[in-house]
Design a protein around this motif. Structure first.
Motif, short mmCIF file in Angstrom:
data_model
loop_
_atom_site.label_atom_id
_atom_site.label_comp_id
_atom_site.label_asym_id
_atom_site.label_seq_id
_atom_site.Cartn_x
_atom_site.Cartn_y
_atom_site.Cartn_z
N GLN A 92 0.85 -1.18 0.00
CA GLN A 92 0.00 0.00 0.00
C GLN A 92 0.90 1.24 0.00
N VAL A 93 0.71 2.10 -0.96
CA VAL A 93 1.44 3.35 -1.06
C VAL A 93 0.44 4.49 -1.01
N ARG A 94 0.61 5.39 -0.06
CA ARG A 94 -0.24 6.57 -0.01
C ARG A 94 0.53 7.75 -0.57
N LEU A 95 -0.12 8.49 -1.44
CA LEU A 95 0.51 9.62 -2.10
C LEU A 95 -0.22 10.90 -1.69
N GLN A 96 0.53 11.84 -1.13
CA GLN A 96 -0.05 13.10 -0.68
C GLN A 96 0.51 14.22 -1.54
N GLN A 97 -0.36 14.86 -2.26
CA GLN A 97 0.05 15.95 -3.14
C GLN A 97 -0.09 17.30 -2.46
N SER A 98 0.74 18.24 -2.90
CA SER A 98 0.62 19.63 -2.46
C SER A 98 1.09 20.53 -3.59
N GLY A 99 0.74 21.78 -3.48
CA GLY A 99 1.09 22.74 -4.53
C GLY A 99 -0.07 22.97 -5.47
N GLY A 100 0.24 23.59 -6.59
CA GLY A 100 -0.80 23.94 -7.55
C GLY A 100 -1.34 25.33 -7.27
N GLY A 101 -2.44 25.67 -7.92
CA GLY A 101 -3.05 26.98 -7.73
C GLY A 101 -3.31 27.65 -9.06
N SER A 102 -3.39 28.97 -9.02
CA SER A 102 -3.71 29.76 -10.21
C SER A 102 -2.55 30.69 -10.54
N VAL A 103 -2.30 30.85 -11.83
CA VAL A 103 -1.20 31.70 -12.27
C VAL A 103 -1.53 32.23 -13.65
N GLN A 104 -0.91 33.32 -14.01
CA GLN A 104 -1.08 33.84 -15.36
C GLN A 104 -0.14 33.13 -16.32
N ALA A 105 -0.48 33.16 -17.57
CA ALA A 105 0.36 32.54 -18.59
C ALA A 105 1.79 33.07 -18.50
N LEU B 8 4.62 27.20 -11.37
CA LEU B 8 4.07 26.53 -10.19
C LEU B 8 4.87 25.27 -9.95
N ARG B 9 4.81 24.79 -8.71
CA ARG B 9 5.46 23.53 -8.40
C ARG B 9 4.49 22.62 -7.64
N ALA C 15 15.99 11.23 -0.58
CA ALA C 15 15.39 10.05 0.04
C ALA C 15 14.44 9.33 -0.90
N LYS C 16 14.15 9.98 -2.04
CA LYS C 16 13.24 9.41 -3.04
C LYS C 16 11.85 9.13 -2.48
N THR C 17 11.46 9.94 -1.52
CA THR C 17 10.10 9.80 -1.01
C THR C 17 9.20 10.93 -1.49
N THR C 18 9.79 11.99 -2.02
CA THR C 18 9.00 13.10 -2.53
C THR C 18 9.43 13.41 -3.96
N THR C 19 8.46 13.51 -4.81
CA THR C 19 8.69 13.84 -6.21
C THR C 19 8.08 15.20 -6.49
N TYR C 20 8.78 15.97 -7.32
CA TYR C 20 8.34 17.32 -7.64
C TYR C 20 8.08 17.46 -9.14
N LEU C 21 7.16 18.33 -9.45
CA LEU C 21 6.95 18.72 -10.84
C LEU C 21 7.02 20.24 -10.90
N GLN C 22 8.13 20.74 -11.40
CA GLN C 22 8.30 22.18 -11.58
C GLN C 22 7.75 22.55 -12.95
N MET C 23 6.82 23.48 -12.95
CA MET C 23 6.14 23.85 -14.19
C MET C 23 6.44 25.32 -14.49
N ASP C 24 7.17 25.56 -15.54
CA ASP C 24 7.55 26.92 -15.95
C ASP C 24 6.90 27.27 -17.28
N ASN C 25 6.84 28.56 -17.55
CA ASN C 25 6.27 29.04 -18.80
C ASN C 25 4.90 28.40 -19.05
#
Length: 108
Positions: free
Chosen positions: A1-14, A18-19, A71-81
């Motif tokens: 069993q793997v539980r995944l907890q997300q955070s981040g996101g939101g609203s931004v202009q073009a 966001l990460r 630790a390879k327990t948290t993965t990030y998605l950096q979103m630019d432009n």
């Protein structure tokens, strides 16, 4: 069993950034991927990382960066432009486990 907890996101202009973060409850050694689902559309692949190797969908390559902590327990998605067409709910995925989703809204 793997539980995944997300955070981040939101609203931004073009053109903005966001990460997203995805914290896993256990180390699985499996690939971690990000998917997204825009309203009225099917869920689509965004990016994946596994043992340091990364892969991106064509629509985000060069703008998004997937990474993980030491630790390879948290993965990030950096979103630019960011573009309005990036607007969607983003989900992290490990095997058949999914995060709860994070809304990303990009206005023009």
């Amino acid at each position: 069993q793997v539980r995944l907890q997300q955070s981040g996101g939101g609203s931004v202009q073009a053109g903005g950034s966001l990460r997203l973060s995805c914290a896993a409850s256990t180390l699985s050694g499996s690939a971690v991927a990000w998917f997204r689902q825009a309203q009225g559309k099917e869920r689509e692949f965004v990016a994946r990382i596994h043992r340091g190797s990364t892969f991106y969908a064509g629509a985000v390559r060069g703008r998004f960066t997937i990474s993980e902590d030491n630790a390879k327990t948290t993965t990030y998605l950096q979103m630019d432009n960011l573009k309005p067409e990036d607007t969607a709910v983003y989900y992290c995925n490990v095997e058949h486990f999914w995060g709860q989703g994070s809304q990303v809204t990009v206005s023009s």
